[in-house]
Structures are given as C-alpha cells and as structure tokens.
Design a protein around this motif. Structure first.
Motif, PDB file in Angstrom:
ATOM      1  N   ALA A 217       0.829  -1.210   0.000  1.00  0.00           N
ATOM      2  CA  ALA A 217       0.000   0.000   0.000  1.00  0.00           C
ATOM      3  C   ALA A 217       0.864   1.260   0.000  1.00  0.00           C
ATOM      4  O   ALA A 217       1.897   1.310   0.662  1.00  0.00           O
ATOM      5  CB  ALA A 217      -0.900  -0.002   1.227  1.00  0.00           C
ATOM      6  N   ASP A 218       0.371   2.265  -0.732  1.00  0.00           N
ATOM      7  CA  ASP A 218       1.079   3.543  -0.787  1.00  0.00           C
ATOM      8  C   ASP A 218       0.562   4.438   0.342  1.00  0.00           C
ATOM      9  O   ASP A 218      -0.156   5.393   0.110  1.00  0.00           O
ATOM     10  CB  ASP A 218       0.862   4.174  -2.161  1.00  0.00           C
ATOM     11  N   ILE A 219       0.908   4.065   1.544  1.00  0.00           N
ATOM     12  CA  ILE A 219       0.433   4.779   2.732  1.00  0.00           C
ATOM     13  C   ILE A 219       1.653   5.141   3.561  1.00  0.00           C
ATOM     14  O   ILE A 219       2.570   4.315   3.726  1.00  0.00           O
ATOM     15  CB  ILE A 219      -0.526   3.865   3.543  1.00  0.00           C
ATOM     16  N   ALA A 220       1.690   6.370   4.066  1.00  0.00           N
ATOM     17  CA  ALA A 220       2.874   6.842   4.787  1.00  0.00           C
ATOM     18  C   ALA A 220       3.140   5.973   6.022  1.00  0.00           C
ATOM     19  O   ALA A 220       2.199   5.496   6.675  1.00  0.00           O
ATOM     20  CB  ALA A 220       2.678   8.286   5.196  1.00  0.00           C
ATOM     21  N   VAL A 221       4.411   5.778   6.331  1.00  0.00           N
ATOM     22  CA  VAL A 221       4.793   5.000   7.510  1.00  0.00           C
ATOM     23  C   VAL A 221       5.045   5.977   8.656  1.00  0.00           C
ATOM     24  O   VAL A 221       5.955   6.806   8.578  1.00  0.00           O
ATOM     25  CB  VAL A 221       6.077   4.187   7.231  1.00  0.00           C
ATOM     26  N   PRO A 222       4.235   5.917   9.713  1.00  0.00           N
ATOM     27  CA  PRO A 222       4.434   6.870  10.812  1.00  0.00           C
ATOM     28  C   PRO A 222       5.653   6.489  11.654  1.00  0.00           C
ATOM     29  O   PRO A 222       6.240   5.426  11.455  1.00  0.00           O
ATOM     30  CB  PRO A 222       3.156   6.721  11.630  1.00  0.00           C
ATOM     31  N   ASP A 223       6.017   7.358  12.578  1.00  0.00           N
ATOM     32  CA  ASP A 223       7.102   7.048  13.508  1.00  0.00           C
ATOM     33  C   ASP A 223       6.498   6.190  14.633  1.00  0.00           C
ATOM     34  O   ASP A 223       5.895   6.708  15.570  1.00  0.00           O
ATOM     35  CB  ASP A 223       7.687   8.356  14.055  1.00  0.00           C
ATOM     36  N   PHE A 224       6.656   4.865  14.495  1.00  0.00           N
ATOM     37  CA  PHE A 224       6.022   3.962  15.461  1.00  0.00           C
ATOM     38  C   PHE A 224       6.610   4.136  16.859  1.00  0.00           C
ATOM     39  O   PHE A 224       5.913   3.990  17.857  1.00  0.00           O
ATOM     40  CB  PHE A 224       6.179   2.498  15.010  1.00  0.00           C
ATOM     41  N   GLU A 225       7.883   4.441  16.923  1.00  0.00           N
ATOM     42  CA  GLU A 225       8.512   4.570  18.251  1.00  0.00           C
ATOM     43  C   GLU A 225       7.952   5.796  18.990  1.00  0.00           C
ATOM     44  O   GLU A 225       7.672   5.740  20.191  1.00  0.00           O
ATOM     45  CB  GLU A 225      10.037   4.660  18.128  1.00  0.00           C
ATOM     46  N   ALA A 226       7.782   6.892  18.225  1.00  0.00           N
ATOM     47  CA  ALA A 226       7.270   8.121  18.857  1.00  0.00           C
ATOM     48  C   ALA A 226       5.871   7.926  19.425  1.00  0.00           C
ATOM     49  O   ALA A 226       5.440   8.655  20.321  1.00  0.00           O
ATOM     50  CB  ALA A 226       7.275   9.261  17.835  1.00  0.00           C
ATOM     51  N   ALA A 227       5.150   6.923  18.870  1.00  0.00           N
ATOM     52  CA  ALA A 227       3.770   6.691  19.329  1.00  0.00           C
ATOM     53  C   ALA A 227       3.723   5.981  20.679  1.00  0.00           C
ATOM     54  O   ALA A 227       2.650   5.847  21.273  1.00  0.00           O
ATOM     55  CB  ALA A 227       3.019   5.876  18.280  1.00  0.00           C
ATOM     56  N   LEU A 228       4.865   5.504  21.168  1.00  0.00           N
ATOM     57  CA  LEU A 228       4.869   4.748  22.428  1.00  0.00           C
ATOM     58  C   LEU A 228       4.871   5.698  23.627  1.00  0.00           C
ATOM     59  O   LEU A 228       5.895   5.939  24.259  1.00  0.00           O
ATOM     60  CB  LEU A 228       6.096   3.824  22.501  1.00  0.00           C
ATOM     61  N   THR A 229       3.703   6.248  23.912  1.00  0.00           N
ATOM     62  CA  THR A 229       3.596   7.191  25.024  1.00  0.00           C
ATOM     63  C   THR A 229       3.094   6.492  26.283  1.00  0.00           C
ATOM     64  O   THR A 229       3.250   6.998  27.385  1.00  0.00           O
ATOM     65  CB  THR A 229       2.569   8.282  24.686  1.00  0.00           C
ATOM     66  N   GLY A 230       2.442   5.332  26.103  1.00  0.00           N
ATOM     67  CA  GLY A 230       1.812   4.666  27.254  1.00  0.00           C
ATOM     68  C   GLY A 230       0.495   5.307  27.650  1.00  0.00           C
ATOM     69  O   GLY A 230      -0.142   4.883  28.607  1.00  0.00           O
ATOM     70  N   ASP A 231       0.111   6.363  26.914  1.00  0.00           N
ATOM     71  CA  ASP A 231      -1.152   7.044  27.235  1.00  0.00           C
ATOM     72  C   ASP A 231      -2.285   6.426  26.417  1.00  0.00           C
ATOM     73  O   ASP A 231      -2.377   6.647  25.209  1.00  0.00           O
ATOM     74  CB  ASP A 231      -1.019   8.537  26.925  1.00  0.00           C
ATOM     75  N   ILE A 232      -3.140   5.634  27.067  1.00  0.00           N
ATOM     76  CA  ILE A 232      -4.293   5.045  26.363  1.00  0.00           C
ATOM     77  C   ILE A 232      -5.594   5.474  27.040  1.00  0.00           C
ATOM     78  O   ILE A 232      -6.609   4.800  26.927  1.00  0.00           O
ATOM     79  CB  ILE A 232      -4.185   3.502  26.292  1.00  0.00           C
ATOM     80  N   ARG A 233      -5.533   6.600  27.748  1.00  0.00           N
ATOM     81  CA  ARG A 233      -6.737   7.090  28.439  1.00  0.00           C
ATOM     82  C   ARG A 233      -7.858   7.332  27.429  1.00  0.00           C
ATOM     83  O   ARG A 233      -7.625   7.919  26.363  1.00  0.00           O
ATOM     84  CB  ARG A 233      -6.435   8.386  29.183  1.00  0.00           C
ATOM     85  N   GLY A 234      -9.049   6.851  27.755  1.00  0.00           N
ATOM     86  CA  GLY A 234     -10.211   7.070  26.890  1.00  0.00           C
ATOM     87  C   GLY A 234     -10.303   6.117  25.708  1.00  0.00           C
ATOM     88  O   GLY A 234     -11.271   6.160  24.956  1.00  0.00           O
TER      89      GLY A 234
END
Ligand code: GLN
Length: 454
Positions: A217-234
């Motif tokens: 797929a021609d879909i941008a690859v996000p920064d997966f590491e930056a997404a690791l905040t541990g914040d899953i509230r809500g």
C-alpha cells in the motif's frame, strides 16, 4: 555482533540457525561502524538480526526449510532485507522454520525442529511455528531481533511461546517481494523482538510502499517509536466473547483478565463485543491457505531451481515433475497441496473455495462493525496454551494441530494488524502471551497498547 556470533556457535542444541553468515555479519558490522563514525545514525545501525529462511537473501541459501529448494541461492535480495540492510542492520544467518511456513511447531522443517530455550522439567518444548527459529533465537539472545512471517499466526504464536514480542502488520504494510510465497492474500512479514520498543523501531525500517509488490500500500509509515507514550486514556478495548473457546484453561482466562485489568488501570474503557463469525475462521483459513499454496507451489517442478530427481531409463518429463516433487516436499506440504488442488477443482470449487471466501468477507465485516462502534483495539489470548512438548503433534491428527491457530487466523483473513505481547507465566513457569488486534494501518496505536501490557 561478536557476542551473538559467539553465542550462535554454542547454541547448536536449539537448532535455530540453519545457515550462519559470519563473514557477511562482520562486513556489515564494520560498515555500520563507518556510518556511525561518519555521523550517520540510521535506525538499525549495527543491530545484529537473524533472518527467517523464507526471505530471499542474495547469494545466501534461502530454502524455506524445504528440500525442494536444496542449493537455491537467490540472485536478488528481498525488499524487507534490503531495507533492513540500508537501515544499518547486520545479518547473522538464516533461521529455522516450518517447511514453506506450514505448521505451528517448527516440526515440518527439513532441518529438524528448532527448540524452545524455555524447558519444562528438562524436556524440550516447541518454540512454535512457523517462525520457530526466529522466536528461539530472539529468546536465547542469539540475535537482537529477527524477521518473521505470519500467514495464520506464525509470528504471534511463536512469540507467545517464547516470551517475545511479535507483530503482524496490516496486509500491504510490508512488501512481500522476495519473500517465498505460502498464501499470498494472507502472508505478511513483521519483526520478532525482545521488547515493544524494538518492534516499533524495526517495523519502521521494514515497512513502506514497494512498487514491486502490487499489494503493497502507498500509505505513509508513521514514527512507530514516537507513538509509544503509554497514554491510552479514553481508548476503547473490545473483548470478543467468541474467543472464550471450549476447553480454554483457567490459566489463559486469568491471563486475559490480568490484561484487561492492566488496560483499565491505564485509563482505557473495556467493553464486551461480539465477532459472530469467529467459529468459521479456522475452516475457512484451512481452505483458503492450502488453495493459494497449491497454486504458489506449482512452480517447484525440478526444472528451474532446487532439487531435481534422478531419472530412470524411459522416464519422461512428467516423471521428472512427479519424482522431484515427491522427493522434495515433506508430508505436511504435500497434504496442503492435495487439499488445495481439491478445493479448487471444478466440482468442488463452489462448495469449498467460494464458500470460504464468503466466510472470509463476513469475518472481515465483524471486525469492521466493532471498529465502527468505536473500539480502538481488541484483546484476546494469543494461544490456547503455553508451549507444548516437541513431538506432541506427531501423534495428533492434522485437525488437532490446526486448532492451535484458533486465535490468530481471523486477523490474517481480515488483513488487520495483530501483536502478541508476553504478559505472564503459567503455573509451570512458561511464558504466555496476549494478542491485541487493531484497526487497519493503526500499528502505531496497537503498539502503544502493547507497550502498556509489556
Ligand atoms: N499454523 C498455520 C499454518 O500452518 C499458520 C502458519 C503461518 O502463519 N505461516 O498454516
């Protein structure tokens, strides 16, 4: 790299590596040092990896753990390994697996089974399959991470059996070019690592659009590491009631409850959901996967590459095909080819293959409805048990062996991302894993949920 190479030399009882490449590793490690000295810091710089034998690696034996590919050294590099090397990774060698990735115990390999570094009273356990060598090597520190592939659970189940992390990305996230095909509409490559953070970094290096794979797929690859905040509230976590299968052990139930509590403590809302077509997933999978396999494996004819049978006087071209294939493919692969050709044959196509495709569409719709109702991720067990003893499946029927995949195949049929995270130990002290299933293309969110469970 050096300490992994030393450990690999002492690790033969695990049978994790089927082909070691120390010269390549040392060259790549030196090159990585140069890049660091030049001020470059690519994501995987100098990281020593094991590569599943399913990936074509240029000039290096790539056999899918099958005798039919004996002596095959590809002329080209798979997209995944090229990308990992560009990102600075080092290849230590090729890793054991089930033949053509068909199996759940690594026992169909032409090299013999890989062995789990975790033992039960001194007895040898399976590391799972098909990416059993990858899981064993990561768990035993014979590499820092490994590539795996997952058609019906082959990354997630071995990860659960060895206390490691494995993610199967959304179908199309990672290029299949140069990955020896099993069932093309289900196959995805992904990282097998010690931690969720490592998985995030390595997935970032593997993923991305590849014109050489028409399903990439021609879909941008996000920064997966930056997404690791541990914040899953809500966030909303779905617990599918159909995954509470008959005969599920109290231990798996307790593990699941434990995972629910961890996500709730982190501020997520946990809701019961229904995925009504779940019970048809295994039969549909074991029609679709062999059907595609029988077509993909038609190319191994003893002529173009790999094993060629010795012919007797009077033998013709059909004898060459028949004998080469009979000698080259192991019993499980032959069974899949026979099942696959049967369900695709003119008289049975509608009854089996077409029906399985319709079931697949319903399974996908179940997930779509859950996500449309606001669910961000779905939590299930990864496997019905902890790692079992090697040899146990030898006396079991194929159907019993296939039951192992009950929690994982739905994800491949629906093309979704799924991750297995080690969450606890069973009463005998063996690792157990939970699975999180995410929305299409939301590996970042999925890994962040996994980060909370780790
Ligand atoms: N155990 C499943 C099978 O044998 C899944 C294997 C895989 O994901 N490659 O088909």
């Amino acid at each position: 790299t050096l300490s992994c190479l030393t450990a690999m030399d002492a690790s033969d009882p695990l049978n994790a590596y089927v082909h070691k490449t120390p010269e390549i590793a040392l060259d790549q490690a030196r090159a990585a040092d140069e890049r660091l000295r030049a001020g470059e810091a690519p994501a995987m710089c100098g990281i020593p990896l094991g590569i599943k034998d399913l990936f074509c690696t240029k000039g290096v034996a790539s056999q899918a753990a099958s005798n039919i590919l004996a002596g095959f050294k590809p002329e080209y590099e798979s997209t995944v390994t090229s990308k990992l090397f560009e990102a600075g990774s080092v290849m230590l060698g090729k890793l054991n697996m089930d033949e053509f990735a068909m199996g759940s115990a690594n026992e169909s390999s032409c090299y013999g089974a890989a062995v789990n570094p975790w033992k039960l009273d001194g007895r040898s356990l399976t590391p799972g399959g098909s990416s059993g060598g990858s899981a064993a090597a990561v768990a035993a520190d014979l590499c820092l991470a490994a590539t795996g592939t997952d058609t019906g659970g082959s990354i997630r189940q071995p990860a659960a059996y060895t206390g490691t992390v494995g993610i199967k990305p959304t179908y199309g996230r990672v290029s299949r070019w140069g990955v020896i095909a099993y069932a093309s509409s289900l196959d995805q490559a992904g990282p097998m690592t010690k931690t969720v953070r490592d998985a995030a970094i390595m997935l970032g290096a593997m993923a991305g659009h590849d014109p050489k794979d028409s399903t990439s797929a021609d879909i941008a690859v996000p920064d997966f590491e930056a997404a690791l905040t541990g914040d899953i509230r809500g966030k909303k976590i779905g617990i599918p009631r159909e995954y509470r299968v008959d005969g599920m052990s109290d231990e798996i139930e307790a593990l699941w409850q434990n995972g629910i509590a961890m996500l709730r403590d982190a501020g997520a809302e946990v809701v019961d959901i229904s995925l009504p077509h779940t019970k048809y997933a295994l039969p549909a999978y074991y029609v679709i996967a062999p059907a595609e396999a029988s077509s993909n494996l038609a190319r191994y004819d003893g002529v173009r590459y790999g094993h060629r049978a010795t012919l007797g006087a009077g033998d013709g071209i059909n004898d060459l095909y028949e004998k080469s294939r009979a000698e080259g493919f192991g019993p499980e692969v032959q069974r899949r080819i026979m099942v696959g050709t049967y369900v695709l044959s003119a008289g049975f196509y509608d009854a089996y293959y077409n029906r399985a495709r319709k079931v697949r569409a319903l399974i996908k719709r179940d997930f779509e409805q859950a996500f449309a109702a606001g669910v961000d991720a779905i939590l299930t067990p990864a496997t019905p048990s902890s790692a079992f003893e090697l040899g146990k499946l030898k006396d079991a029927s194929p159907v019993e062996a296939y039951l192992n995949d009950v929690f994982t195949v739905t994800v491949n049929l629906a093309g979704l991302p799924g991750v297995s995270v080690p969450v606890g130990l069973d009463a005998s002290g063996l690792p157990l894993g939970l699975q999180l299933i995410g929305r299409p293309w939301d590996e970042a969110g999925l890994l962040n949920h996994a980060y909370v469970l780790e």
